[in-house]
Design an enzyme around this catalytic site. Structure first.
Site, PDB file in Angstrom:
ATOM      1  N   GLU A  29     -54.558  54.766 -69.991  1.00 12.91           N
ATOM      2  CA  GLU A  29     -54.760  56.175 -69.605  1.00 12.91           C
ATOM      3  C   GLU A  29     -53.394  56.877 -69.461  1.00 12.91           C
ATOM      4  O   GLU A  29     -53.222  58.015 -69.921  1.00 12.91           O
ATOM      5  CB  GLU A  29     -55.546  56.177 -68.297  1.00 12.91           C
ATOM      6  CG  GLU A  29     -55.876  57.503 -67.701  1.00 12.91           C
ATOM      7  CD  GLU A  29     -56.547  57.303 -66.322  1.00 12.91           C
ATOM      8  OE1 GLU A  29     -57.568  56.587 -66.230  1.00 12.91           O
ATOM      9  OE2 GLU A  29     -56.023  57.853 -65.329  1.00 12.91           O
TER      10      GLU A  29
ATOM     11  N   HIS B 207     -56.866  49.458 -68.304  1.00 11.47           N
ATOM     12  CA  HIS B 207     -57.502  50.741 -68.614  1.00 11.47           C
ATOM     13  C   HIS B 207     -56.629  51.884 -68.085  1.00 11.47           C
ATOM     14  O   HIS B 207     -56.340  52.857 -68.784  1.00 11.47           O
ATOM     15  CB  HIS B 207     -58.903  50.793 -67.985  1.00 11.47           C
ATOM     16  CG  HIS B 207     -59.479  52.179 -67.885  1.00 11.47           C
ATOM     17  ND1 HIS B 207     -59.070  53.091 -66.925  1.00 11.47           N
ATOM     18  CD2 HIS B 207     -60.399  52.827 -68.635  1.00 11.47           C
ATOM     19  CE1 HIS B 207     -59.707  54.226 -67.094  1.00 11.47           C
ATOM     20  NE2 HIS B 207     -60.532  54.096 -68.127  1.00 11.47           N
ATOM     21  N   ASN B 208     -56.200  51.769 -66.834  1.00  6.95           N
ATOM     22  CA  ASN B 208     -55.380  52.832 -66.245  1.00  6.95           C
ATOM     23  C   ASN B 208     -54.029  52.937 -66.943  1.00  6.95           C
ATOM     24  O   ASN B 208     -53.505  54.037 -67.135  1.00  6.95           O
ATOM     25  CB  ASN B 208     -55.161  52.575 -64.751  1.00  6.95           C
ATOM     26  CG  ASN B 208     -56.383  52.913 -63.936  1.00  6.95           C
ATOM     27  OD1 ASN B 208     -57.490  52.913 -64.453  1.00  6.95           O
ATOM     28  ND2 ASN B 208     -56.200  53.192 -62.669  1.00  6.95           N
TER      29      ASN B 208
END
Ligand code: NBP
Length: 474
Positions: free
Chosen positions: A190, A186-187
């Site tokens: 991002e 997820h990061n």
């Protein structure tokens, strides 16, 4: 003393807000922090929001928890986490649960889970996204760990998580380190999202000579369509900001060296080990690294570059929007590939559609777009790549001419767009019938006798390059 339903130790920004979120949902929350003043501060400022059970030491904290105990650790990831786990584990009993809500590396989580399992304790490495505000108002929560611990923790975590269309942004991701792995990806995504947004801003500003506040309007407009997302929304806000002291655009007074806490780097390191090309995340990570070398940038500042003029601005805004959307599809396709590869490697049985579901709210990459990813996996849970989903394939087909114009323009006027360019190269690479990897294999066989496979028969072969150059089965 009243026994608490759940506890939080580590009451800096994230832990404090998570504890308040739990209390606001009616749970009695045991609270503890290494430096007791933080605990006192929390109770003093927010004690009225619910039931807090403060403790000055960990023994008191553990004693204040209902059995089986549920304790969430929210301390700085690394050595501190190991220290707190050791202290907690020594005070706990079989069946108790230790939740690590920090940004731990998934390999550490796997190690910790295995060690605590030996002692009969459940260790639940949990990704939490949404920053300070998410922790308080409803984050996206990605718990790993055993099915048994999910039974005891799941309802509470779902209760305090963000909801989209009434669906909690929290599911049991999978065993051991699966939760922290998914949070890491997820990061990484991002990073990629932000890099693509930054490239869009930079190219439009350089090519068209428009102001940041004019570009804020462009992003605000984009936020009404396919790109509707939290990051596009806040891009407009940041671009519109004016520095009160100088009257200059805020983006012009901020030092242009991007920082990172390491999750992007971890994502790329893991992708290299798994053999998954996450070029979007890698380029975003490297772009931050490039920005962080002022001495090299100063030394290179006088290197020759092209003329910035001669850009036809009429189509550029829409072209960049299309390039951003297409590159975003690629970045997500790569990130989801990485989760699929890890799932196979570690036996996690990840439900990829569910990962898209829990990222729809609470977290930094929340976007309408994630509904389309969920729909793609609903239609075909074994989709080999998101690019092959008919909706995304159609969007890429519609965007590709614009995308190519954007990369061409960027190259011509010398504006770096590594995210757009690498995403396009990935797209073109994946769709190719034949790749030049055949030549690479030939070279490897020539200098290292690494052998090759043929397109027309089974087996491995080697050419006697230094002898008669005849092919022989290897
Ligand atoms: P920090 O990452 O700044 O950590 C500060 C907390 O860790 C304080 O409570 C501090 O106690 C405690 N701590 C440290 Br440092 N070393 C310790 C040790 N050896 N033993 C016990 N406690 C120790 O806090 P944060 O920003 O609230 O983040 C908490 C976790 O959540 C981190 O892992 C972070 O990566 C993760 N996270 C953060 C965000 C975000 O947006 N900030 C988002 C998602 C996840 P003290 O008060 O006594 O110094």
């Amino acid at each position: 003393m009243d026994l608490a339903d759940i506890g939080v130790t580590g009451l800096a920004t994230m832990g404090r807000n998570l504890a308040r979120n739990l209390a606001r949902h009616g749970y009695a929350v045991a609270v503890h922090n290494r430096t007791h003043s933080r605990t006192q501060q929390l109770v003093k400022e927010f004690g009225g929001e619910g039931t807090f059970v403060p403790s000055e030491d960990l023994a008191g904290f553990v004693a204040s928890l209902k059995r089986p105990r549920r304790a969430i650790i929210m301390v700085k990831a690394g050595a501190g986490t190991d220290a707190v786990i050791d202290q907690l584990a020594a005070l706990m009993e079989p069946g108790d649960m230790i939740v690590d809500g920090g940004n731990a590396h998934y390999a550490d989580t796997r190690r910790r889970e295995a060690a605590l399992r030996e002692r009969g304790l459940h260790f639940v490495g949990t990704g939490i996204s949404g920053g300070e505000e998410g922790a308080l108002l409803g984050p996206s929560i990605m718990p790993g760990g055993s099915a048994e611990s999910w039974e005891a923790l799941g309802p509470i975590l779902q209760d305090i998580s963000a909801k989209v269309d009434g669906v909690p942004c929290c599911v049991h991701v999978g065993p051991d380190g699966a939760g922290h792995f998914v949070k890491m990806v997820h990061n990484g995504i991002e990073y990629s999202d932000m890099q693509l947004i930054a490239e869009s801003y930079d190219l439009l500003r350089q090519a068209l000579g428009v102001t940041p506040s004019e570009l804020a309007g462009v992003f605000r407009e984009w936020n009404k369509g396919d790109l509707d997302s939290y990051l596009i929304e806040i891009t407009a806000e940041v671009l519109e900001q004016v520095d009160a002291e100088t009257g200059r655009p805020f983006v012009d007074i901020v030092v242009d060296q991007a920082e990172q806490k390491g999750t992007g780097r971890w994502t790329v390191q893991s992708a290299l080990d798994l053999g998954v090309p996450v070029t979007g995340i890698a380029e975003a990570t490297f772009a931050r690294a490039l920005s962080g070398h002022p001495e090299q940038r100063a030394a290179a500042a006088s290197l020759a570059g092209p003329d910035l003029s001669g850009v036809d601005g009429r189509e550029l805004v829409e072209d960049v929007r299309q390039a951003l959307y297409a590159s975003k599809i690629v970045a997500y396709a790569q990130g989801f590939d990485q989760m699929a590869a890890a799932s196979r490697e570690y036996g996690w049985d990840l439900d990829l559609g569910a990962m898209a579901t829990i990222w729809r709210g609470g977290c930094i990459i929340r976007a309408k777009f994630l509904d389309r990813i969920r729909a793609a996996y609903d239609a075909d849970p074994h989709l080999p790549t998101l690019l092959a989903d008919p909706t995304f394939a159609g969007a890429l087909a519609a965007a590709q001419e614009s995308w190519r114009r954007v990369v061409t323009t960027a190259v011509r006027i010398g504006v770096p767009t590594p995210g757009f360019s690498s995403a396009l190269a990935y797209y073109d690479g994946l769709r190719r019938d034949r790749l030049p990897a055949s030549l690479v294999q030939g070279l490897r066989d020539y200098f290292g006798a690494h052998t090759y496979r043929r397109v027309d028969k089974e087996g491995a072969f080697h050419v006697d390059w230094s002898g008669d150059r005849a092919e022989r089965p290897a």
